[in-house]
Design a protein around this motif. Structure first.
Motif, PDB file in Angstrom:
ATOM      1  N   VAL A 192       0.836  -1.210   0.000  1.00  0.00           N
ATOM      2  CA  VAL A 192       0.000   0.000   0.000  1.00  0.00           C
ATOM      3  C   VAL A 192       0.869   1.257   0.000  1.00  0.00           C
ATOM      4  O   VAL A 192       0.565   2.244  -0.686  1.00  0.00           O
ATOM      5  N   ALA A 193       1.956   1.241   0.738  1.00  0.00           N
ATOM      6  CA  ALA A 193       2.847   2.406   0.783  1.00  0.00           C
ATOM      7  C   ALA A 193       3.430   2.695  -0.600  1.00  0.00           C
ATOM      8  O   ALA A 193       3.543   3.863  -1.020  1.00  0.00           O
ATOM      9  N   GLU A 194       3.806   1.632  -1.338  1.00  0.00           N
ATOM     10  CA  GLU A 194       4.334   1.827  -2.700  1.00  0.00           C
ATOM     11  C   GLU A 194       3.259   2.424  -3.612  1.00  0.00           C
ATOM     12  O   GLU A 194       3.538   3.307  -4.435  1.00  0.00           O
ATOM     13  N   GLN A 195       1.987   1.952  -3.479  1.00  0.00           N
ATOM     14  CA  GLN A 195       0.904   2.470  -4.324  1.00  0.00           C
ATOM     15  C   GLN A 195       0.662   3.956  -4.048  1.00  0.00           C
ATOM     16  O   GLN A 195       0.404   4.748  -4.979  1.00  0.00           O
ATOM     17  N   VAL A 196       0.684   4.334  -2.765  1.00  0.00           N
ATOM     18  CA  VAL A 196       0.490   5.754  -2.426  1.00  0.00           C
ATOM     19  C   VAL A 196       1.565   6.609  -3.075  1.00  0.00           C
ATOM     20  O   VAL A 196       1.288   7.690  -3.635  1.00  0.00           O
ATOM     21  N   ASN A 692     -11.730   8.963  -9.605  1.00  0.00           N
ATOM     22  CA  ASN A 692     -11.540   7.676  -8.919  1.00  0.00           C
ATOM     23  C   ASN A 692     -10.119   7.514  -8.403  1.00  0.00           C
ATOM     24  O   ASN A 692      -9.888   6.971  -7.310  1.00  0.00           O
ATOM     25  N   ASP A 693      -9.148   7.985  -9.237  1.00  0.00           N
ATOM     26  CA  ASP A 693      -7.754   7.892  -8.791  1.00  0.00           C
ATOM     27  C   ASP A 693      -7.526   8.745  -7.550  1.00  0.00           C
ATOM     28  O   ASP A 693      -6.783   8.351  -6.631  1.00  0.00           O
ATOM     29  N   ILE A 694      -8.175   9.939  -7.527  1.00  0.00           N
ATOM     30  CA  ILE A 694      -8.035  10.801  -6.340  1.00  0.00           C
ATOM     31  C   ILE A 694      -8.644  10.105  -5.116  1.00  0.00           C
ATOM     32  O   ILE A 694      -8.054  10.101  -4.024  1.00  0.00           O
ATOM     33  N   GLU A 695      -9.861   9.508  -5.311  1.00  0.00           N
ATOM     34  CA  GLU A 695     -10.486   8.786  -4.198  1.00  0.00           C
ATOM     35  C   GLU A 695      -9.639   7.582  -3.774  1.00  0.00           C
ATOM     36  O   GLU A 695      -9.497   7.285  -2.583  1.00  0.00           O
ATOM     37  N   THR A 696      -9.071   6.908  -4.807  1.00  0.00           N
ATOM     38  CA  THR A 696      -8.219   5.753  -4.496  1.00  0.00           C
ATOM     39  C   THR A 696      -7.013   6.158  -3.677  1.00  0.00           C
ATOM     40  O   THR A 696      -6.601   5.451  -2.737  1.00  0.00           O
ATOM     41  N   LEU A 697      -6.442   7.320  -4.032  1.00  0.00           N
ATOM     42  CA  LEU A 697      -5.281   7.803  -3.281  1.00  0.00           C
ATOM     43  C   LEU A 697      -5.647   8.047  -1.818  1.00  0.00           C
ATOM     44  O   LEU A 697      -4.907   7.648  -0.901  1.00  0.00           O
ATOM     45  N   GLU A 698      -6.834   8.684  -1.597  1.00  0.00           N
ATOM     46  CA  GLU A 698      -7.253   8.946  -0.219  1.00  0.00           C
ATOM     47  C   GLU A 698      -7.514   7.622   0.523  1.00  0.00           C
ATOM     48  O   GLU A 698      -7.152   7.459   1.689  1.00  0.00           O
ATOM     49  N   GLU A 699      -8.168   6.677  -0.206  1.00  0.00           N
ATOM     50  CA  GLU A 699      -8.445   5.377   0.418  1.00  0.00           C
ATOM     51  C   GLU A 699      -7.152   4.643   0.760  1.00  0.00           C
ATOM     52  O   GLU A 699      -7.040   3.990   1.815  1.00  0.00           O
ATOM     53  N   LEU A 700      -6.176   4.723  -0.169  1.00  0.00           N
ATOM     54  CA  LEU A 700      -4.895   4.057   0.096  1.00  0.00           C
ATOM     55  C   LEU A 700      -4.189   4.667   1.304  1.00  0.00           C
ATOM     56  O   LEU A 700      -3.584   3.945   2.119  1.00  0.00           O
ATOM     57  N   ARG A 701      -4.290   5.981   1.450  1.00  0.00           N
ATOM     58  CA  ARG A 701      -3.681   6.602   2.626  1.00  0.00           C
ATOM     59  C   ARG A 701      -4.356   6.119   3.917  1.00  0.00           C
ATOM     60  O   ARG A 701      -3.696   5.813   4.902  1.00  0.00           O
ATOM     61  N   ARG A 703      -6.061   3.332   4.234  1.00  0.00           N
ATOM     62  CA  ARG A 703      -5.766   1.916   4.390  1.00  0.00           C
ATOM     63  C   ARG A 703      -4.359   1.711   4.956  1.00  0.00           C
ATOM     64  O   ARG A 703      -4.128   0.834   5.793  1.00  0.00           O
ATOM     65  N   ARG A 704      -3.423   2.536   4.492  1.00  0.00           N
ATOM     66  CA  ARG A 704      -2.047   2.430   5.003  1.00  0.00           C
ATOM     67  C   ARG A 704      -2.022   2.659   6.515  1.00  0.00           C
ATOM     68  O   ARG A 704      -1.383   1.917   7.266  1.00  0.00           O
ATOM     69  N   ASP A 705      -2.762   3.684   6.969  1.00  0.00           N
ATOM     70  CA  ASP A 705      -2.792   3.979   8.418  1.00  0.00           C
ATOM     71  C   ASP A 705      -3.466   2.834   9.180  1.00  0.00           C
ATOM     72  O   ASP A 705      -3.012   2.439  10.267  1.00  0.00           O
ATOM     73  N   ALA A 706      -4.588   2.297   8.592  1.00  0.00           N
ATOM     74  CA  ALA A 706      -5.306   1.211   9.291  1.00  0.00           C
ATOM     75  C   ALA A 706      -4.458  -0.055   9.372  1.00  0.00           C
ATOM     76  O   ALA A 706      -4.426  -0.731  10.400  1.00  0.00           O
ATOM     77  N   VAL A 707      -3.746  -0.370   8.255  1.00  0.00           N
ATOM     78  CA  VAL A 707      -2.899  -1.567   8.249  1.00  0.00           C
ATOM     79  C   VAL A 707      -1.751  -1.407   9.240  1.00  0.00           C
ATOM     80  O   VAL A 707      -1.362  -2.361   9.924  1.00  0.00           O
TER      81      VAL A 707
END
Length: 894
Positions: A192-196, A692-701, A703-707
């Motif tokens: 997830v960190a790499e995707q962000v 969607n990419d902007i939303e995905t970026l926020e979701e990935l951030r 998700r990174r914190d939750a993981v």
């Protein structure tokens, strides 16, 4: 727990059996193969089903039968229970058709729920019951022949310690599972960190603004073309409206022509129907005349005086009800008469049977009186036998009390004395541990000080010797070490003295336990003697009462025969009256049949008259309908002429041309709009993708914190699982040691009862359940070195000890289940059988309420409180069970 009753139907070799069981020792005897063991298996099957018996349901059902039933009544902890199982075997596979358990509070249904309830109630599953309470035939040496590991696993499972190992394994699996999840979450966090990072390299918001500007231009062009298309569409719709109006008029003309044709055909069809109804009217009139004649004929056969045209159906039915009521009265009297005949005949037969029964009871009472005399003599003999056994127990008591002659405490104070010594020993050991720790610290301090002094430094503060005021402290430390060594030696001598006194106190506790047990045994024997004495007196009185009862039965038999003759005479009188009533019933039935026929004819005549009237009314209605249709035909013809004069062909052609031009423009503008709409959709898709990419970026951030939080929590959970796994292992070891200590004590108590006067002194059980036998001379033996009979008896002692441990638990007690021994004397000679009898009696003295033994040994049969005899019929190959006097007689013959 006590088994009160077992009832069988088509269970293995039993077609039908119903056996009651009492508390105490019950011996089930009979020839080999007669079905003794099957009776015990039925009890076990009722509790746990067929699987623990290593049998299939097909083997449960008697050969040739479709169903087998087992009912078990038992008492547990003062409450009563009834368990029912029914097995059906009508197809390829037998199934449990019914399984219910009636408890004091509820009814449990279903084989699985019943089995779970029984396991919770008895604190034993099927394996525990077989390995402990139920010594099956041929398995008497099961525990002793097992390897130490097998014995350890078996007893651990019985005492539920296997659950702790299972929990430890689960904790280990959980730890490994949590570790795997932690590693997977860590990998997921890295991904997830790499995707962000990849999404943050793009300027997504700038890309979104450019696409939105281009989309606004395209939507403006689309709006202009749509306005032009709407104008062309309006022109087209106006032209179509004119064309449609002319088409509607053409359609209305066609409809009017069709309506004219339909009306002509309907008028013709109605006229044909009126002609058919005229024929129906004629036939209905003829049917009414026929029924008038039938009514007149039937009236002649009745007692009704009325004109055929004026007679009423209700009057006929009332007359019929009156005649039927008269017939019912006669039939009631007829039934009463038959009942009277049957009653008197049954009474006569009953009185004759009573006379026979009274005669049989008189004979049975006289026979029972003779039996009671014999039982009274037998009870008197048991009184003498009990006196001898009481003397033997008193001798043993005197021998046990001698151990307290030179003891520091009296009988009853040994346990408190031992506990006091244990506390003293604990205090001494604690002081020893503290002195040893102080000594170790002092020695280390001396060694450190000597090293410092050799290095030219002060042993107290570490400074150079010439600058330190503490140079002389080393000698003080050495003196402290010597004092601590003297204290340690003194406390060790004190500990040895206390341990020796504790060992003597333990021996006194054992002796005190023996005294209490023997005193309890003496009291039980005294109560048993008193019971036998009371039984002897009671049997004599009961025998005299039975003889008086026989005389009364003989007088009642004579009275019953006189009553039977009187009832037979009354039955003959009632039969004469029955013949008269039969003739009257036949006459009344004929009158009822005639009245029923008359009522039917009147009803048919009324129905025929109604049909005639209905046909006449229908014919008139059809004539009125045709008149209305002719008026409608004239109106439709007039409207047709009006429409034919309204058509304008020139206006219709102009509307067709305008419609054609509008359709051409709409076709072109539609293609252009489709092109623009496709471009708009493409831009919207791109905008949506960027959003969607902007939303995905926020979701990935997020998700990174939750993981990351999950990874941190899993690290803590792994540590907790490791602690839990270690705890289960330590707890199992501690509980096993406690079980070993208690089992060794129980085993020695049981073993002492069996071998107390023999060459064996005691048993020792180590932490792995390894057994060692100590002889009186101190030598040790492996249980395998015992003879076959001794080994079997030794194993029974072990089974009984495990049985008591399982029932009592580590602390507290529980209601003991029945102890079941199936052919325990197979490997025993006569001497060992006597010791087996002592073992059985000792288990009863220790609180086992019920003991069931399958055996044909005379000594066991003689020591039983109750006997059951099992015998198999050579012709039918079916077994049956007898009890009481019949069982005792069978035991004597065997």
């Amino acid at each position: 727990m006590r088994i009160d009753r077992i009832r069988l139907s088509n269970f293995k070799c039993y077609a039908d059996a119903d056996v009651s069981l009492d508390a105490g020792v019950t011996v089930i005897h009979g020839l080999n193969g007669s079905g003794k063991s099957s009776l015990l298996e039925a009890c076990f099957f009722a509790l746990y089903g067929a699987t623990p018996l290593d049998r299939t349901l097909e083997e449960i059902v008697t050969i040739g039968a479709e169903e087998a039933e087992v009912d078990l009544w038992f008492t547990h902890a003062g409450a009563s229970f009834h368990l029912h199982r029914r097995v059906r075997n009508t197809g390829d596979r037998a199934t449990t058709a019914d399984c219910t358990l009636e408890t004091p509070d509820d009814v449990v249904e279903g084989a699985r729920d019943v089995r779970d309830y029984v396991v919770d109630l008895l604190r034993m599953d099927a394996d525990a019951f077989v390995n402990c309470a139920y010594v099956r035939q041929g398995e008497v040496n099961k525990l002793i022949n097992a390897t130490p590991q097998e014995r350890q696993d078996m007893i651990d499972d019985l005492l539920q310690l296997g659950k702790l190992e299972e929990y430890r394994q689960r904790a280990r699996k959980a730890r490994r599972g949590v570790t795997a999840v932690h590693d997977a979450q860590q990998e997921r966090l890295d991904t997830v960190a790499e995707q962000v990072a990849e999404y943050e390299e793009r300027d997504l918001h700038a890309e979104l603004n450019a696409l939105q500007t281009e989309l606004a231009d395209v939507e403006s062009d689309i709006e202009n073309f749509e306005e032009n298309r709407e104008q062309a569409q309006q022109t087209k719709e106006d032209a179509e409206r004119v064309i449609e109006q002319y088409a509607d008029k053409r359609g209305e003309l066609d409809d009017l022509k069709e309506t004219i044709t339909d009306l002509k055909e309907a008028i013709a069809e109605t006229e044909r129907e009126r002609e058919a109804l005229a024929e129906t009217v004629t036939k209905a009139r003829e049917r009414v005349d026929e029924l008038d004649e039938r009514v007149a004929e039937l009236l002649v056969e009745t007692d009704i005086d009325a004109d055929p045209d004026a007679v009423d159906v209700e009057a006929v039915r009332e007359r019929r009800s009156a005649v039927a009521e008269e017939r019912d009265d006669v039939q009631d009297e007829h039934g009463d008469c038959r009942t009277t005949i049957q009653s008197h005949a049954s009474d006569a037969e009953s009185k004759r049977e009573q006379a026979t029964t009274y005669e049989e009871r008189a004979e049975e009472a006289r026979e029972r009186a003779d039996e009671l005399d014999a039982e009274a003599r037998e009870a008197a003999e048991k009184v003498a036998e009990a006196d001898e056994r009481i003397e033997g127990v008193e001798a043993k008591l005197d021998a046990k009390r001698e151990a307290f002659a030179d003891a520091p405490v009296a009988v009853g104070e040994a346990e408190a004395h031992r506990e006091s010594l244990r506390e003293t020993l604990a205090d001494v050991r604690e002081r020893e541990s503290e002195i040893r720790a102080d000594l170790q610290t002092a020695r280390a301090s001396v060694e450190e000080a000597e090293e410092l002094r050799e290095a030219g430094k002060c042993p107290e503060c570490g400074q150079p010797v010439e600058d330190s005021p503490h140079v002389d402290a080393l000698e003080e430390r050495r003196a402290e070490v010597e004092a601590l060594e003297a204290d340690l030696e003194a406390v060790r001598e004190e500990k040895a003295d206390v341990e020796e006194r504790l060992e003597r106190a333990t021996a006194l506790v054992d002796a005190e336990s023996d005294v209490e047990r023997l005193e309890s045994r003496k009291q039980d024997l005294a109560e048993l003697r008193e019971g036998h004495a009371e039984a002897a007196e009671s049997k004599r009185a009961e025998a005299e009462a039975k003889r008086e009862e026989a005389s009364e039965y003989e007088e009642q038999a004579a009275e019953a025969l006189d009553a039977a003759e009187e009832a037979a005479e009354r039955a003959d009188e009632a039969r004469e009256r029955l013949g008269e009533l039969n003739a009257r019933i036949s006459t009344l039935k004929g009158r009822i049949e005639t009245l029923d026929a008359l009522a039917d004819a009147l009803a048919d005549r009324e129905s025929a008259a109604n049909d005639l009237e209905h046909a006449r009314e229908r014919r008139a209605d059809l004539e009125s309908t045709n008149d209305e249709r002719r008026e409608r035909l004239a109106e439709v013809r007039e409207r047709k002429r009006e429409l034919e004069s309204e058509f304008d062909e020139g206006r219709l052609e102009s509307a067709r041309e305008e419609k054609s031009r509008a359709e051409d423009y709409l076709e072109k503008v539609t293609a252009k709009l489709e092109e623009l709409d496709e471009k708009r959709s493409e831009l919207r898709g791109k905008i949506g993708a960027v959003e969607n990419d902007i939303e995905t970026l926020e979701e990935l951030r997020e998700r990174r914190d939750a993981v990351q939080e999950r990874v941190d929590a899993l690290e803590d959970l792994v540590a907790e699982a490791e602690e839990l796994e270690a705890m289960y292992g330590d707890l199992r070891g501690e509980l096993r040691q406690r079980n070993v200590e208690k089992l060794e004590r129980l085993l020695n108590e049981t073993f002492d009862l069996v071998y107390g006067n023999d060459s064996y002194a005691r048993l020792e059980l180590d932490g792995q359940y390894e057994l060692t036998v100590y002889q009186k001379d101190g030598e040790t033996l492996d249980p395998d070195q015992l003879s076959g009979g001794e080994r079997a008896l030794f194993n029974l002692s072990l089974r009984c000890a495990v049985y008591r441990l399982l029932a009592e638990g580590i602390e507290g007690s529980a209601p003991l289940p029945p102890l079941i021994l199936d052919e325990p004397t197979v490997f025993l000679d006569s001497g060992h059988v006597s010791r087996l009898v002592d073992l059985v009696e000792s288990m009863r003295d220790l609180g086992v309420e019920q003991i069931l033994v399958v055996s044909h040994d005379d000594e066991l049969v003689g020591a039983a409180d109750d006997l059951l005899h099992v015998e198999k019929d050579a012709t039918s190959n079916r077994s049956h069970v007898s009890a009481g006097v019949e069982a005792e007689a069978a035991a004597t013959l065997d």
